[in-house]
Design a protein around this motif. Structure first.
Motif, PDB file in Angstrom:
ATOM      1  N   VAL A 106     116.718  14.528  86.723  1.00 59.29           N
ATOM      2  CA  VAL A 106     117.802  14.827  85.779  1.00 59.29           C
ATOM      3  C   VAL A 106     118.112  16.320  85.786  1.00 59.29           C
ATOM      4  O   VAL A 106     119.280  16.733  85.807  1.00 59.29           O
ATOM      5  CB  VAL A 106     117.421  14.357  84.363  1.00 59.29           C
ATOM      6  CG1 VAL A 106     118.487  14.771  83.357  1.00 59.29           C
ATOM      7  CG2 VAL A 106     117.232  12.844  84.328  1.00 59.29           C
ATOM      8  N   SER A 107     117.074  17.160  85.778  1.00 59.27           N
ATOM      9  CA  SER A 107     117.280  18.604  85.803  1.00 59.27           C
ATOM     10  C   SER A 107     117.997  19.042  87.075  1.00 59.27           C
ATOM     11  O   SER A 107     118.862  19.931  87.037  1.00 59.27           O
ATOM     12  CB  SER A 107     115.926  19.314  85.679  1.00 59.27           C
ATOM     13  OG  SER A 107     116.096  20.712  85.622  1.00 59.27           O
ATOM     14  N   ALA A 108     117.662  18.421  88.209  1.00 60.42           N
ATOM     15  CA  ALA A 108     118.324  18.763  89.474  1.00 60.42           C
ATOM     16  C   ALA A 108     119.807  18.385  89.438  1.00 60.42           C
ATOM     17  O   ALA A 108     120.661  19.134  89.933  1.00 60.42           O
ATOM     18  CB  ALA A 108     117.625  18.061  90.633  1.00 60.42           C
ATOM     19  N   LEU A 109     120.116  17.231  88.850  1.00 61.80           N
ATOM     20  CA  LEU A 109     121.523  16.825  88.737  1.00 61.80           C
ATOM     21  C   LEU A 109     122.300  17.789  87.843  1.00 61.80           C
ATOM     22  O   LEU A 109     123.439  18.161  88.157  1.00 61.80           O
ATOM     23  CB  LEU A 109     121.608  15.404  88.169  1.00 61.80           C
ATOM     24  CG  LEU A 109     121.199  14.258  89.094  1.00 61.80           C
ATOM     25  CD1 LEU A 109     121.361  12.926  88.378  1.00 61.80           C
ATOM     26  CD2 LEU A 109     122.027  14.259  90.374  1.00 61.80           C
ATOM     27  N   VAL A 110     121.678  18.194  86.730  1.00 68.56           N
ATOM     28  CA  VAL A 110     122.338  19.147  85.829  1.00 68.56           C
ATOM     29  C   VAL A 110     122.579  20.470  86.545  1.00 68.56           C
ATOM     30  O   VAL A 110     123.663  21.068  86.439  1.00 68.56           O
ATOM     31  CB  VAL A 110     121.500  19.348  84.558  1.00 68.56           C
ATOM     32  CG1 VAL A 110     122.066  20.480  83.717  1.00 68.56           C
ATOM     33  CG2 VAL A 110     121.436  18.066  83.745  1.00 68.56           C
ATOM     34  N   ARG A 111     121.580  20.938  87.284  1.00 60.98           N
ATOM     35  CA  ARG A 111     121.719  22.207  88.008  1.00 60.98           C
ATOM     36  C   ARG A 111     122.856  22.135  89.029  1.00 60.98           C
ATOM     37  O   ARG A 111     123.711  23.024  89.093  1.00 60.98           O
ATOM     38  CB  ARG A 111     120.410  22.551  88.714  1.00 60.98           C
ATOM     39  CG  ARG A 111     120.502  23.766  89.620  1.00 60.98           C
ATOM     40  CD  ARG A 111     119.209  23.982  90.403  1.00 60.98           C
ATOM     41  NE  ARG A 111     119.386  25.019  91.394  1.00 60.98           N
ATOM     42  CZ  ARG A 111     119.269  26.325  91.156  1.00 60.98           C
ATOM     43  NH1 ARG A 111     118.957  26.740  89.953  1.00 60.98           N
ATOM     44  NH2 ARG A 111     119.440  27.213  92.117  1.00 60.98           N
ATOM     45  N   GLU A 112     122.869  21.068  89.814  1.00 60.92           N
ATOM     46  CA  GLU A 112     123.890  20.938  90.851  1.00 60.92           C
ATOM     47  C   GLU A 112     125.299  20.912  90.246  1.00 60.92           C
ATOM     48  O   GLU A 112     126.209  21.603  90.719  1.00 60.92           O
ATOM     49  CB  GLU A 112     123.635  19.663  91.657  1.00 60.92           C
ATOM     50  CG  GLU A 112     124.635  19.418  92.768  1.00 60.92           C
ATOM     51  CD  GLU A 112     124.367  18.127  93.513  1.00 60.92           C
ATOM     52  OE1 GLU A 112     125.161  17.772  94.393  1.00 60.92           O
ATOM     53  OE2 GLU A 112     123.353  17.454  93.200  1.00 60.92           O
ATOM     54  N   ALA A 113     125.466  20.128  89.185  1.00 60.54           N
ATOM     55  CA  ALA A 113     126.794  20.005  88.569  1.00 60.54           C
ATOM     56  C   ALA A 113     127.211  21.299  87.870  1.00 60.54           C
ATOM     57  O   ALA A 113     128.375  21.714  87.947  1.00 60.54           O
ATOM     58  CB  ALA A 113     126.791  18.845  87.573  1.00 60.54           C
ATOM     59  N   LEU A 114     126.267  21.969  87.215  1.00 58.22           N
ATOM     60  CA  LEU A 114     126.613  23.185  86.473  1.00 58.22           C
ATOM     61  C   LEU A 114     126.914  24.353  87.412  1.00 58.22           C
ATOM     62  O   LEU A 114     127.813  25.156  87.144  1.00 58.22           O
ATOM     63  CB  LEU A 114     125.472  23.544  85.521  1.00 58.22           C
ATOM     64  CG  LEU A 114     125.786  24.597  84.456  1.00 58.22           C
ATOM     65  CD1 LEU A 114     126.967  24.161  83.609  1.00 58.22           C
ATOM     66  CD2 LEU A 114     124.570  24.839  83.578  1.00 58.22           C
TER      67      LEU A 114
END
Length: 279
Positions: free
Chosen positions: A147-155
């Motif tokens: 989840v943290s990786a997805l947030v990082r990529e999108a942000l």
């Protein structure tokens, strides 16, 4: 030359020096380390060239400088959002951001010096809500790195639209609402009770099997004794009685609380034979 004229010339020189010093001071500006300056010109607008560290010249009144901090700065973004199974989650996101140095004039024209205050909270909440809505509440814990990786990529992708560079994005805090936390606690208690019930049932089953095996052993022993009695007559019983007597005698011989007394009814006479003869 008279004294009043000398004093007048000195006063004029002082005024000129003061005006010159003020003009020189107004014509200089200093950019500290980790900063960049954007220059605004009253006739040409925001200049495309920025100024780096050091002391620089500008035209007083005509030009004005705006200082940008280009070092990486931390920021914490908080958000309350819903999961896929409609549970409310409190999230805290730590972001390390800095501006794109080559786009500082454009950032100043579109967002201003406080660009991060204007952009990061809004896009952070936007990305958190979009990503968290893809997962159930329990998945946010079990799949937190993903989840943290997805947030990082999108942000990171979203921040680039505003010429903001992100060095790091991480979820630092995650908590659920009161109702969900209570439900999770009750679920854990129920699971523990179920495991304890399984243990009690398994223990009772083991005790039942042990009792059956013990009963079968006693039955087999009785059968063997019965067969031996039929084959050897009462001799086997007498042998068992002698063996038991020997074991009892050996045990009593090691005890300090055992007193040996003579057989018969005249116990006192047996203890003192001279007294018995006098009678």
């Amino acid at each position: 030359m008279s004294a009043p004229r000398v004093l007048n010339n000195i006063a004029r020189l002082s005024v000129a020096l003061g005006l010159g010093g003020s003009l020189l001071n107004a014509s200089l500006y200093t950019v500290d380390g980790g900063e960049q300056a954007v220059v605004f010109d009253r006739f040409r607008g925001v200049l495309e060239e920025t100024s780096g560290e050091g002391t620089h010249f500008l035209i007083p009144w005509l030009q004005r400088t705006f200082i940008f901090d280009i070092r990486t700065r931390p920021r914490v973004i908080t958000s309350v959002t819903g999961t896929k199974d409609l549970q409310m989650v409190n999230l805290s996101l730590r972001v390390l951001s800095k501006p794109d140095v080559h786009q500082l004039p454009y950032i100043f024209k579109t967002l201003g010096v406080d660009y991060d205050e204007r952009v990061l909270p809004s896009i952070g909440n936007e990305v958190l809500k979009a990503v968290v809505a893809q997962f159930n509440a329990d998945q946010l814990l079990t799949e937190r790195p993903y989840v943290s990786a997805l947030v990082r990529e999108a942000l990171v992708k979203r921040a680039k639209d505003f010429n903001i560079l992100l060095d790091d994005v991480a979820i630092t805090h995650l908590s659920y609402g009161t109702e969900f936390s209570r439900a999770v606690e009750q679920k854990q208690v129920a699971q523990q009770e179920a495991e304890r019930s399984k243990f009690v049932v398994a223990k009772a089953e083991q005790e039942r099997r042990a009792a059956i095996i013990r009963a079968e052993g006693e039955s087999e022993a009785a059968k063997l004794i019965s067969d031996a009695t039929l084959a050897a007559g009462s001799g086997i019983i007498e042998l068992r009685r002698i063996e038991a007597s020997r074991e009892i005698a050996a045990t009593l011989s090691k005890s300090r609380n055992v007193v040996y007394l003579p057989s018969g009814n005249n116990m006192l006479l047996g203890i003192n034979p001279s007294f018995a003869n006098s009678q």
